[in-house]
Motif scaffolding. Structure first.
Motif, short mmCIF file in Angstrom:
data_model
loop_
_atom_site.label_atom_id
_atom_site.label_comp_id
_atom_site.label_asym_id
_atom_site.label_seq_id
_atom_site.Cartn_x
_atom_site.Cartn_y
_atom_site.Cartn_z
N PRO A 208 0.83 -1.21 0.00
CA PRO A 208 0.00 0.00 0.00
C PRO A 208 0.86 1.26 0.00
O PRO A 208 1.87 1.33 0.71
CB PRO A 208 -0.78 -0.09 1.31
CG PRO A 208 -0.47 -1.40 1.92
CD PRO A 208 0.71 -1.99 1.23
N LEU A 209 0.47 2.23 -0.81
CA LEU A 209 1.13 3.53 -0.81
C LEU A 209 0.38 4.42 0.19
O LEU A 209 -0.83 4.60 0.08
CB LEU A 209 1.07 4.15 -2.20
CG LEU A 209 1.70 3.32 -3.31
CD1 LEU A 209 1.50 3.98 -4.67
CD2 LEU A 209 3.19 3.14 -3.04
N VAL A 210 1.11 4.93 1.14
CA VAL A 210 0.47 5.70 2.21
C VAL A 210 1.01 7.13 2.20
O VAL A 210 2.20 7.35 2.41
CB VAL A 210 0.74 5.05 3.59
CG1 VAL A 210 0.02 5.84 4.69
CG2 VAL A 210 0.27 3.60 3.59
N ALA A 211 0.13 8.07 1.89
CA ALA A 211 0.51 9.49 1.92
C ALA A 211 0.35 10.00 3.35
O ALA A 211 -0.66 9.73 4.00
CB ALA A 211 -0.37 10.28 0.96
N ILE A 212 1.37 10.69 3.81
CA ILE A 212 1.35 11.17 5.20
C ILE A 212 1.37 12.69 5.20
O ILE A 212 2.29 13.31 4.67
CB ILE A 212 2.55 10.60 5.97
CG1 ILE A 212 2.44 9.06 6.00
CG2 ILE A 212 2.60 11.16 7.39
CD1 ILE A 212 3.69 8.36 6.46
N GLU A 269 -2.60 16.60 -3.59
CA GLU A 269 -1.35 15.95 -3.98
C GLU A 269 -1.33 14.52 -3.43
O GLU A 269 -0.96 13.57 -4.12
CB GLU A 269 -0.18 16.77 -3.40
CG GLU A 269 1.17 16.35 -3.94
CD GLU A 269 2.31 16.99 -3.14
OE1 GLU A 269 2.07 17.98 -2.41
OE2 GLU A 269 3.44 16.47 -3.23
N ALA A 270 -1.76 14.39 -2.17
CA ALA A 270 -1.75 13.08 -1.52
C ALA A 270 -2.60 12.08 -2.28
O ALA A 270 -2.26 10.90 -2.39
CB ALA A 270 -2.25 13.22 -0.08
N LEU A 271 -3.71 12.57 -2.83
CA LEU A 271 -4.70 11.66 -3.41
C LEU A 271 -4.27 11.08 -4.75
O LEU A 271 -4.87 10.10 -5.21
CB LEU A 271 -6.03 12.39 -3.57
CG LEU A 271 -6.76 12.63 -2.25
CD1 LEU A 271 -7.97 13.52 -2.45
CD2 LEU A 271 -7.17 11.29 -1.65
N VAL A 272 -3.25 11.64 -5.37
CA VAL A 272 -2.90 11.22 -6.72
C VAL A 272 -2.60 9.72 -6.78
O VAL A 272 -3.12 9.00 -7.62
CB VAL A 272 -1.71 12.03 -7.26
CG1 VAL A 272 -1.31 11.53 -8.65
CG2 VAL A 272 -2.07 13.52 -7.33
N LEU A 276 -3.99 5.04 0.86
CA LEU A 276 -4.47 5.50 2.18
C LEU A 276 -3.80 6.84 2.44
O LEU A 276 -2.61 7.01 2.18
CB LEU A 276 -4.06 4.48 3.25
CG LEU A 276 -4.19 4.91 4.72
CD1 LEU A 276 -5.66 5.12 5.11
CD2 LEU A 276 -3.58 3.86 5.65
N VAL A 277 -4.60 7.79 2.94
CA VAL A 277 -4.04 9.07 3.37
C VAL A 277 -4.11 9.10 4.89
O VAL A 277 -5.16 8.82 5.47
CB VAL A 277 -4.84 10.26 2.79
CG1 VAL A 277 -4.29 11.58 3.33
CG2 VAL A 277 -4.78 10.25 1.27
N VAL A 278 -2.97 9.38 5.51
CA VAL A 278 -2.96 9.51 6.97
C VAL A 278 -2.62 10.96 7.29
O VAL A 278 -1.61 11.49 6.82
CB VAL A 278 -1.91 8.58 7.62
CG1 VAL A 278 -1.87 8.76 9.13
CG2 VAL A 278 -2.21 7.13 7.28
N THR A 279 -3.47 11.60 8.06
CA THR A 279 -3.15 12.94 8.54
C THR A 279 -2.92 12.87 10.03
O THR A 279 -3.39 11.93 10.71
CB THR A 279 -4.29 13.94 8.28
OG1 THR A 279 -5.47 13.50 8.94
CG2 THR A 279 -4.56 14.09 6.78
N PRO A 328 -9.39 6.04 1.27
CA PRO A 328 -9.61 6.16 2.71
C PRO A 328 -8.64 7.15 3.36
O PRO A 328 -7.49 7.25 2.96
CB PRO A 328 -9.39 4.74 3.25
CG PRO A 328 -8.80 3.96 2.15
CD PRO A 328 -9.00 4.70 0.86
N HIS A 329 -9.15 7.84 4.34
CA HIS A 329 -8.36 8.84 5.07
C HIS A 329 -8.49 8.55 6.56
O HIS A 329 -9.58 8.56 7.12
CB HIS A 329 -8.90 10.24 4.75
CG HIS A 329 -8.38 11.29 5.69
ND1 HIS A 329 -9.03 12.48 5.91
CD2 HIS A 329 -7.28 11.34 6.48
CE1 HIS A 329 -8.35 13.21 6.79
NE2 HIS A 329 -7.29 12.53 7.15
N LEU A 330 -7.35 8.29 7.17
CA LEU A 330 -7.30 8.08 8.62
C LEU A 330 -6.76 9.35 9.25
O LEU A 330 -5.63 9.76 8.97
CB LEU A 330 -6.39 6.88 8.91
CG LEU A 330 -6.20 6.47 10.37
CD1 LEU A 330 -7.53 6.06 11.01
CD2 LEU A 330 -5.20 5.32 10.47
N GLY A 331 -7.59 10.00 10.06
CA GLY A 331 -7.18 11.25 10.70
C GLY A 331 -6.76 10.99 12.14
O GLY A 331 -7.59 10.81 13.02
#
Ligand code: AMP
Ligand code: MG
Length: 445
Positions: A208-212, A269-272, A276-279, A328-331
């Motif tokens: 999985p590619l995870v944008a932080i 940018e993260a979504l490209v 999973l996006v983690v903030t 999905p976005h985990l905040g």
């Protein structure tokens, strides 16, 4: 799971008043179950072998030939016909003429005749007629050794039986056998087996590619010069490390300021590419907590209070990309320990599901507490501890110090999180607690 339609997930876009985010109170398990319902196994890809360590095999692997392909010697010694030295007692050795030698990687150039021996190295294919190998140590090899190479004769000091020190063709794997089945996790042993089949790539569930994304006006990137009122962004780095540890590929993006515009720009940018996006930060009740506002305006949102300490506030949502795909976005909460503990509870199992693994819990041990754990508001407490074995081999856990959710140094010293259940007021010194191991006990020194 059909949790998506419940009230916690109802879009609240267009009405950014704080009371709309009044968070539902969930147990860790409830929050985890809801989050995990949005995740499934990613596609497969071809990977070089060592890169595939820890990934899930996405094909059945069948051996197309025997391994080893030929019967060969298990020892450095002499290839013989077992009947020749069959009765060799130590005091009257059997002497055989040495007719040649064969090393690993060579093929024998002549068959073995009775009353003769061929010098053979470990892994070398057996000469025709050979049915046993006598190791050097059971011969007078050492006494006869000279710079001239193989001796002309050799004395065998030990009785030999058919099959001694011989590895049969196909002893490891027989041609046609399914050696590894789709779904297994590749460890060092499996990767060795794949190489032994002659393969240098393998199909695995991709990582999985995870944008932080870190949010906060107070944040500086490590490497930047320190300025008054600022703190360094540590969350991105602890989260990225956990992403790597659990098999994902992290992409640390820039810091979003505490404005909706700034966060939206970074998220775009993260979504490209992200799975999973983690903030981190921006999910509590403060004035500048914009993550919840942005999530709310993007559609599906859930903002929960999780009955845990640290890491009570948690956001989860599906962010829509330009092409309509939802990511999905985990905040996570902003406090450094909260972010880590929440990622362990929610990010780790999500990565596991994407990688095609079961969302099993962290390994845990039962340990006698050297310090009490207090629980004064009915939340499950995750206390930072160091687990060790005492003189009698029993696990004990001592607190690693200040348990405030902003104190990262006590997390750094911890190898486990000792749990006080939400309905237990205290686990006293001397009582037993379950400890989720951040590192498995094998790693404890
Ligand atoms: P917030 O969730 O924005 O209220 O942040 C809670 C606390 O976490 C504050 O003390 C923040 O300064 C701190 N914090 C937020 N983001 C980070 C980060 N990326 N690295 C380290 N500390 C952070
Ligand atoms: Mg903040």
């Amino acid at each position: 799971m059909t949790e998506h339609g419940n009230s916690a997930d109802t879009p609240v876009s267009g009405r950014p008043h704080r009371h709309h985010y009044d968070a539902e109170m969930l147990s860790v398990e409830e929050a985890r179950e809801r989050i995990l319902s949005y995740f499934s196994r990613l596609s497969a890809m071809e990977s070089p072998l060592v890169d595939a360590l820890g990934q899930v095999l996405a094909e059945d692997l069948v051996a197309t030939f025997d391994i080893p392909p030929l019967a060969n010697s298990a020892m450095d010694g002499y290839a013989v016909i077992a009947a020749d030295p069959a009765d060799a007692p130590p005091d009257s050795p059997v002497e055989l003429a040495v007719t040649g030698s064969v090393a690993a990687g060579q093929l024998p150039d002549h068959p073995l005749a009775h009353a003769t021996a061929i010098r053979i190295m470990t892994g070398a294919p057996l000469p025709e007629n050979c049915d046993a190998v006598v190791p050097f140590e059971d011969t007078d090899e050492l006494e006869r050794q000279s710079s001239a190479g193989s001796p002309a004769n050799i004395s065998i000091r030990l009785a030999t039986g058919p099959g001694d020190n011989i590895r049969a063709a196909g002893e490891d794997v027989e041609a046609g056998t399914v050696v590894l089945t789709s779904g297994v996790v590749l460890r060092a042993g499996e990767i060795g087996v794949i190489a032994s089949l002659g393969r240098n790539t393998v199909n695995v569930v991709r990582r999985p590619l995870v944008a932080i994304v870190s949010t906060g006006d107070e944040l500086l990137q490590p490497g930047e010069e320190h300025r008054p009122g600022k703190i360094y962004n540590s969350n991105a780095y602890s989260i990225a490390s956990m992403v790597v540890k659990y098999g994902g590929v992290p992409n640390i993006l820039g810091i979003a300021r505490d404005t909706v515009e700034s966060l939206e720009t970074v998220l775009e940018e993260a979504l490209v590419t992200a799975d999973l996006v983690v903030t981190s930060a921006g999910v509590s009740k403060g004035d500048y907590d914009v993550v919840k506002d942005v999530l709310a305006s993007k559609g599906e949102i859930a903002l929960w209070s999780v009955r845990m300490r640290p890491a009570k506030p948690l956001a989860f949502g599906m962010l829509e990309r330009g092409d309509g795909k939802k990511v999905p976005h985990l905040g996570l909460p902003g406090n450094p320990v909260s972010a880590m503990v929440a990622f362990e509870q929610f990010g780790r199992p999500a990565l596991r599901l994407m990688m095609g693994k079961a969302a099993v819990e962290k390994p845990s041990v039962e340990a006698i507490m050297d310090h009490p754990i207090h629980n004064h508001d009915g939340r499950r407490v995750y206390a930072r501890v160091f687990v060790y074995r005492d003189e009698s081999g029993v696990y004990r856990a001592r607190s690693t110090g200040n348990q405030s959710s902003g104190v990262l140094s006590s997390m750094a010293q911890a190898n486990g999180l000792a749990i006080c259940p939400d309905d237990v007021g205290m686990i006293d010194k001397g009582e037993i607690a379950r400890v989720e191991m951040l590192d498995w006990p094998d790693d404890i020194f």
